[in-house]
Design a protein around this motif. Structure first.
Motif, short mmCIF file in Angstrom:
data_model
loop_
_atom_site.label_atom_id
_atom_site.label_comp_id
_atom_site.label_asym_id
_atom_site.label_seq_id
_atom_site.Cartn_x
_atom_site.Cartn_y
_atom_site.Cartn_z
N LEU A 67 0.83 -1.21 0.00
CA LEU A 67 0.00 0.00 0.00
C LEU A 67 0.86 1.26 0.00
O LEU A 67 0.58 2.23 -0.73
N VAL A 68 1.91 1.27 0.83
CA VAL A 68 2.80 2.44 0.87
C VAL A 68 3.51 2.62 -0.47
O VAL A 68 3.65 3.75 -0.97
N LEU A 69 3.96 1.52 -1.07
CA LEU A 69 4.62 1.61 -2.37
C LEU A 69 3.67 2.14 -3.44
O LEU A 69 4.05 2.98 -4.27
N ALA A 70 2.43 1.64 -3.43
CA ALA A 70 1.46 2.11 -4.41
C ALA A 70 1.18 3.60 -4.24
O ALA A 70 1.11 4.35 -5.23
N LEU A 71 1.04 4.05 -2.98
CA LEU A 71 0.80 5.47 -2.73
C LEU A 71 1.99 6.32 -3.16
O LEU A 71 1.83 7.38 -3.79
N ALA A 72 3.20 5.85 -2.83
CA ALA A 72 4.40 6.60 -3.20
C ALA A 72 4.56 6.69 -4.72
O ALA A 72 4.90 7.75 -5.26
N LEU A 73 4.30 5.58 -5.41
CA LEU A 73 4.42 5.60 -6.87
C LEU A 73 3.37 6.51 -7.50
O LEU A 73 3.64 7.23 -8.46
N TRP A 74 2.16 6.47 -6.95
CA TRP A 74 1.09 7.31 -7.49
C TRP A 74 1.43 8.79 -7.34
O TRP A 74 1.36 9.56 -8.30
N LEU A 75 1.84 9.18 -6.13
CA LEU A 75 2.19 10.59 -5.90
C LEU A 75 3.44 10.98 -6.68
O LEU A 75 3.53 12.09 -7.23
N GLY A 76 4.43 10.07 -6.70
CA GLY A 76 5.67 10.40 -7.40
C GLY A 76 5.49 10.54 -8.89
O GLY A 76 6.01 11.48 -9.51
N ILE A 77 4.75 9.61 -9.49
CA ILE A 77 4.52 9.69 -10.94
C ILE A 77 3.69 10.92 -11.29
O ILE A 77 3.93 11.60 -12.30
N ASP A 78 2.72 11.23 -10.43
CA ASP A 78 1.92 12.44 -10.67
C ASP A 78 2.79 13.69 -10.63
O ASP A 78 2.63 14.60 -11.46
N ALA A 79 3.73 13.72 -9.67
CA ALA A 79 4.62 14.89 -9.58
C ALA A 79 5.56 14.94 -10.78
O ALA A 79 5.89 16.03 -11.27
N LEU A 80 6.01 13.78 -11.27
CA LEU A 80 6.89 13.76 -12.43
C LEU A 80 6.17 14.24 -13.69
O LEU A 80 6.76 14.90 -14.55
N VAL A 81 4.88 13.92 -13.79
CA VAL A 81 4.14 14.27 -15.01
C VAL A 81 3.67 15.72 -14.97
O VAL A 81 3.77 16.45 -15.97
N ALA A 112 10.78 14.79 -6.74
CA ALA A 112 9.93 13.60 -6.75
C ALA A 112 10.73 12.36 -7.16
O ALA A 112 10.59 11.28 -6.57
N LEU A 113 11.59 12.52 -8.16
CA LEU A 113 12.42 11.39 -8.60
C LEU A 113 13.38 10.96 -7.50
O LEU A 113 13.55 9.75 -7.25
N ALA A 114 13.99 11.92 -6.82
CA ALA A 114 14.91 11.59 -5.73
C ALA A 114 14.17 10.89 -4.59
O ALA A 114 14.69 9.93 -3.99
N ALA A 115 12.96 11.36 -4.29
CA ALA A 115 12.18 10.72 -3.22
C ALA A 115 11.83 9.28 -3.58
O ALA A 115 11.89 8.38 -2.74
N LEU A 116 11.46 9.05 -4.84
CA LEU A 116 11.13 7.69 -5.27
C LEU A 116 12.35 6.78 -5.20
O LEU A 116 12.26 5.63 -4.73
N VAL A 117 13.48 7.27 -5.67
CA VAL A 117 14.71 6.46 -5.64
C VAL A 117 15.10 6.11 -4.21
O VAL A 117 15.62 5.02 -3.94
N PHE A 118 14.83 7.00 -3.27
CA PHE A 118 15.18 6.75 -1.88
C PHE A 118 14.14 5.89 -1.16
O PHE A 118 14.49 4.94 -0.44
N VAL A 135 11.36 3.95 -2.35
CA VAL A 135 10.89 2.66 -2.86
C VAL A 135 11.78 1.50 -2.41
O VAL A 135 11.29 0.51 -1.86
N PRO A 136 13.11 1.56 -2.60
CA PRO A 136 13.94 0.45 -2.11
C PRO A 136 13.88 0.29 -0.59
O PRO A 136 13.91 -0.84 -0.08
N LEU A 137 13.78 1.41 0.14
CA LEU A 137 13.76 1.34 1.60
C LEU A 137 12.49 0.66 2.10
O LEU A 137 12.53 -0.22 2.96
N VAL A 138 11.35 1.07 1.56
CA VAL A 138 10.08 0.47 1.97
C VAL A 138 10.03 -1.01 1.59
O VAL A 138 9.60 -1.86 2.38
N ALA A 139 10.50 -1.34 0.39
CA ALA A 139 10.51 -2.74 -0.04
C ALA A 139 11.42 -3.58 0.85
O ALA A 139 11.09 -4.72 1.19
N ALA A 140 12.55 -3.02 1.26
CA ALA A 140 13.50 -3.77 2.08
C ALA A 140 12.92 -4.10 3.46
O ALA A 140 13.16 -5.18 4.00
N TYR A 141 12.15 -3.18 4.03
CA TYR A 141 11.64 -3.38 5.38
C TYR A 141 10.28 -4.07 5.44
O TYR A 141 9.88 -4.52 6.52
N THR A 142 9.58 -4.17 4.33
CA THR A 142 8.23 -4.74 4.37
C THR A 142 8.07 -5.99 3.51
O THR A 142 7.52 -6.99 3.96
#
Length: 203
Positions: free
Chosen positions: A34-48, A58-64, A66-73
């Motif tokens: 859920l957190v990844l989906a929300l982050a991707l939605w907001l990040g892609i919206d900001a990129l567009v 937005a790109l820097a936030a996604l790069v930081f 997404v891997p961190l949330v995936a690693a811990y969850t």
């Protein structure tokens, strides 16, 4: 004449290797997705739709993030078979043959200790104090219900399923105390360790 020996012996290890049991946290994975989906939605919206530095931020936030949330969850897991356990934590993987495991501990986190005294937290098996309280309440209700059924059987009252006496009262009994799910997993790992720690393949 020497080639048949390797061919005949090669299938044997594959037959003796036991299948891993995987232990993960469904709640952790669901929350992470859920957190990844929300982050991707907001990040892609900001990129567009973003302007100026917004896209780069937005790109820097996604790069930081997404891997961190995936690693811990999503990443944490514990794999166990008859020879060893493999602990996959956010940033490392620990392989412990059962003979090298010294003990398990369950307090505010679930941990495993090796023979050298090193401690490894099992990230994929989080302790739920709420789950323990719920299990304790269920155990109290079961104990109270068992006492009531015993009194009913002595007095000749109506037991479970409408039967009289003690015959129906024992039909719904569950062996052992009620345990939280994480504690059940730790009990299973302890039982596997106790059964296999002295085996030749676990060294």
């Amino acid at each position: 004449m020497t080639t048949p020996e390797p061919q005949s012996s090669s299938p044997q290890p594959s037959g003796t290797v036991s299948k891993d049991r995987a232990y993960r946290s469904p709640a952790g994975i669901s929350g992470g997705v859920l957190v990844l989906a929300l982050a991707l939605w907001l990040g892609i919206d900001a990129l567009v739709t973003g302007e100026g530095d917004t896209r780069w931020k937005a790109l820097a936030a996604l790069v930081f993030l997404v891997p961190l949330v995936a690693a811990y969850t999503v990443r944490p897991a514990v794999f166990a078979n008859e020879d060893r356990m493999r602990v996959r934590n956010p940033f490392r993987v620990i392989v412990l043959p059962w003979a090298q495991v010294e003990s398990f501990r369950s307090a505010y986190s679930n941990e495993v200790f090796d023979e050298g005294g090193a401690k490894y937290q099992l990230w994929s098996i989080p302790v739920s104090l709420r789950g323990r309280k719920k299990a304790a309440r269920q155990e109290d209700r079961r104990a109270a219900g068992g006492a009531g059924r015993r009194r009913g059987s002595v007095l000749g009252g109506v037991g479970q399923f409408g039967s009289r006496g003690g015959a129906g009262a024992s039909g719904g009994e569950v062996d052992g105390p009620v345990r939280a799910e994480a504690d059940k997993v730790m009990d299973e790992l302890r039982e596997l360790w106790e059964a296999r720690k002295d085996a030749a393949g676990s060294r």
